[in-house]
Design an enzyme around this catalytic site. Structure first.
Site, PDB file in Angstrom:
ATOM      1  N   TYR A 126       0.746   5.007  -0.872  1.00 18.58           N
ATOM      2  CA  TYR A 126       2.009   5.407   0.059  1.00 18.58           C
ATOM      3  C   TYR A 126       2.051   4.081   1.138  1.00 18.58           C
ATOM      4  O   TYR A 126       3.539   3.793   1.170  1.00 18.58           O
ATOM      5  CB  TYR A 126       2.225   7.092   0.748  1.00 18.58           C
ATOM      6  CG  TYR A 126       3.481   6.732   1.583  1.00 18.58           C
ATOM      7  CD1 TYR A 126       4.426   7.377   1.353  1.00 18.58           C
ATOM      8  CD2 TYR A 126       3.290   6.986   2.468  1.00 18.58           C
ATOM      9  CE1 TYR A 126       5.640   7.519   1.474  1.00 18.58           C
ATOM     10  CE2 TYR A 126       4.339   6.798   3.024  1.00 18.58           C
ATOM     11  CZ  TYR A 126       5.519   7.384   2.887  1.00 18.58           C
ATOM     12  OH  TYR A 126       6.910   7.706   3.944  1.00 18.58           O
ATOM     13  N   LYS A 180       4.936   1.039   1.685  1.00 17.78           N
ATOM     14  CA  LYS A 180       5.869   0.587   2.963  1.00 17.78           C
ATOM     15  C   LYS A 180       5.759  -0.510   3.602  1.00 17.78           C
ATOM     16  O   LYS A 180       6.731  -0.951   4.116  1.00 17.78           O
ATOM     17  CB  LYS A 180       5.843   1.757   4.114  1.00 17.78           C
ATOM     18  CG  LYS A 180       5.924   3.472   3.373  1.00 17.78           C
ATOM     19  CD  LYS A 180       7.470   3.611   2.799  1.00 17.78           C
ATOM     20  CE  LYS A 180       7.810   4.979   1.861  1.00 17.78           C
ATOM     21  NZ  LYS A 180       9.059   3.887   1.692  1.00 17.78           N
TER      22      LYS A 180
END
Length: 153
Positions: free
Chosen positions: A27, A31
């Site tokens: 994740y 980002k």
């Protein structure tokens, strides 16, 4: 946008584009990628009058938190990471209670679009500003300890 010498590109990232945490490498990597892409585009497109803005939500009351907790337990619950994963799931459930309405993200997008000179980043939502402030002032290893302490409560 180049032809008209103006425009805005608004990318949605996360406060997770500024730090990592256990069980979230995939994740946080995505980002960080959005952050790098946006920073590079901002410099490339400046000559054309095009702004590139990043919206960095913190805890937002959406289905994301529940999905993350469920997947964390499916992937890591029965492994050597199980103990920390269970504690992480508990922390995420508590954090979800402090989340902000998705409206704060919409308002940040509107603010960036409506501004003649938008900021490069807008941190919004539950815990966003404080966690980014701490990330900026604390040395890496101290920030790591802080993150782990939040999970291990």
């Amino acid at each position: 946008m180049r032809k008209q010498q103006s425009g805005k590109i608004i990318n949605i990232s996360s406060i997770g584009g500024s730090f990592g945490e256990p069980h979230g490498a995939w994740y946080h990597a995505t980002k960080y990628a959005v952050e790098g892409l946006s920073d590079s585009l901002r410099m490339e497109l400046k000559q054309f009058g095009i702004d590139v803005v990043i919206i960095k939500p913190g805890a937002i009351l959406t289905e994301w938190n529940g999905i993350a907790r469920e997947n964390l337990m499916q992937v890591s619950g029965g492994t050597a990471y199980g103990d920390l994963a269970r504690k992480h799931v508990k922390m995420l459930a508590e954090a979800d209670k402090r989340g902000s309405s998705p409206q704060v993200v919409a308002e940040a997008i509107y603010k960036a679009v409506a501004s003649k000179r938008p900021k490069t980043r807008y941190a919004v939502g539950g815990g966003a500003k404080i966690i980014l402030f701490l990330r900026n002032i604390l040395p890496d290893k101290l920030f790591d300890r802080l993150m782990l302490s939040l999970i291990k409560r």
